[in-house]
Scaffold this active site. Structure first.
Site, short mmCIF file in Angstrom:
data_model
loop_
_atom_site.label_atom_id
_atom_site.label_comp_id
_atom_site.label_asym_id
_atom_site.label_seq_id
_atom_site.Cartn_x
_atom_site.Cartn_y
_atom_site.Cartn_z
N LYS A 53 39.25 48.39 31.60
CA LYS A 53 38.89 49.46 30.66
C LYS A 53 40.18 50.17 30.27
O LYS A 53 40.83 50.81 31.10
CB LYS A 53 37.90 50.43 31.30
CG LYS A 53 37.48 51.57 30.37
CD LYS A 53 36.47 52.47 31.07
CE LYS A 53 36.05 53.62 30.18
NZ LYS A 53 35.07 54.51 30.86
N LYS A 76 36.91 46.31 27.90
CA LYS A 76 36.58 47.40 26.98
C LYS A 76 37.86 48.07 26.52
O LYS A 76 38.69 48.43 27.36
CB LYS A 76 35.68 48.42 27.70
CG LYS A 76 35.28 49.62 26.87
CD LYS A 76 34.46 50.60 27.69
CE LYS A 76 34.05 51.81 26.82
NZ LYS A 76 33.34 52.83 27.62
#
Length: 323
Positions: free
Chosen positions: A191, A244
């Site tokens: 992330k 992400k």
């Protein structure tokens, strides 16, 4: 001469040799549930996306069920925030209540619980704070407690998004100790500290009140480090690893898909969604073509699971293409 155009002469031929297919079952739809009643708040920076109170979510839930999408990702917006994010792991917290409501109304729908403190803390960071520092190890028991509370409410998948070191292991151990041996963990493994999250922070009321998240979310320049993060989460017990954002990190998705046997998820995040919506609203692009091209690109890169705010539209377009 090799004539590659033989493979493209008409739609039937193109469909016959198509290498990558997008299916409804690949899609996960994120939803925002907040405390209160009679609430359906449009999110200005994310056209078509709303914050719902539980009593107003039935119509949206019906749309999800009718679409053929099989999974949703829940984000909760509490009425009370404090330094330790206590509403995140309260058995009567907003996410816990929403999970119970949804599983009663739609038991076959997979419910993914996002596990992070940022929406619940008064400072907006993903962990406990001391002297301006986000504490890692001290945060882990609270994340584990939140995961167990979501599991007890009926969540099908636990998705830690905080990026604290060691949180997958802490959550796996807590789930196992509570008897949830078969509950899957989908870890936000790579992330990145991205500018693409801004509309989400409007939607989830989760912007940090000071500083940024660069001390725990990843530097956007790093690919090898992302693979180390993925490997670490797998070793700690993650069943699915997530990248992400998606579009600016397709190389990371591809590298993870080539390197690991675990299913790969990708999050087509709020900023990616909002840019498409804004361009389409101005007549600059064909929204349907661009969305489907983006989602195919994410799938082609190696993602099996695509979390996207376009999910309802994409499911409808896929249905139309199949008719």
């Amino acid at each position: 001469m090799e004539r590659m155009r033989r493979l493209r002469v008409n739609e039937a031929m193109r469909s016959l040799v198509r290498e990558t297919d997008l299916r409804k079952t690949d899609l996960v739809y994120p939803v925002f549930i907040m405390e209160g009643e009679n609430i359906k708040n449009p999110i200005d920076s994310m056209p078509g996306i709303y914050q719902y109170s539980i009593d107003c979510f039935e119509e949206e839930l019906d749309k999800i069920l009718e679409s053929g999408i099989q999974a949703i990702l829940i984000f909760g917006i509490p009425s009370h925030k404090d330094e330790v994010g206590s509403q995140a792991y309260d058995e009567n917290g907003i996410v816990q209540k929403a999970i119970r409501y949804i599983k009663k109304r739609a038991p076959g729908l997979l419910v993914i619980a996002d596990i992070c403190l940022c929406e619940y803390t008064s400072h907006g960071h993903c962990g406990l704070i001391k002297n301006g520092e986000v504490l890692n190890d001290e945060t882990l028991p609270l994340l584990a407690k939140m995961a167990v509370s979501a599991a007890k409410a009926g969540a099908d998948i636990i998705a830690p998004s905080d990026m604290m070191d060691g949180r997958v292991k802490a959550i796996r151990e807590a789930l196992d100790q509570s008897g949830f041996y078969n509950l899957m963990i989908m870890a936000y493994s790579a992330k990145y500290a991205s500018g693409y999250y801004s509309p989400f922070r409007d939607a989830a009321h989760s912007a940090p009140s000071f500083g940024d998240r660069k001390t725990y979310q990843m530097d956007s320049s790093n690919l090898k480090e992302a693979m180390r993060e993925c490997q670490s989460d797998i070793e700690e017990g993650a069943d699915v690893i997530m990248i992400k954002p998606a579009l600016a990190y397709l190389d990371v998705i591809k590298e993870a898909a080539n390197r690991f046997d675990h299913p790969i998820a990708a999050y087509n995040v709020s900023g990616e969604y909002s840019m498409v919506k804004a361009a389409a609203a101005n007549g600059w692009i064909d929204e349907r073509k661009i969305v489907m091209e983006n989602l195919i690109g994410i799938k082609r890169a190696g993602a099996k699971i695509i979390i996207t705010y376009h999910a309802l539209d994409a499911a409808r377009w896929l249905e139309e293409e199949s008719c």
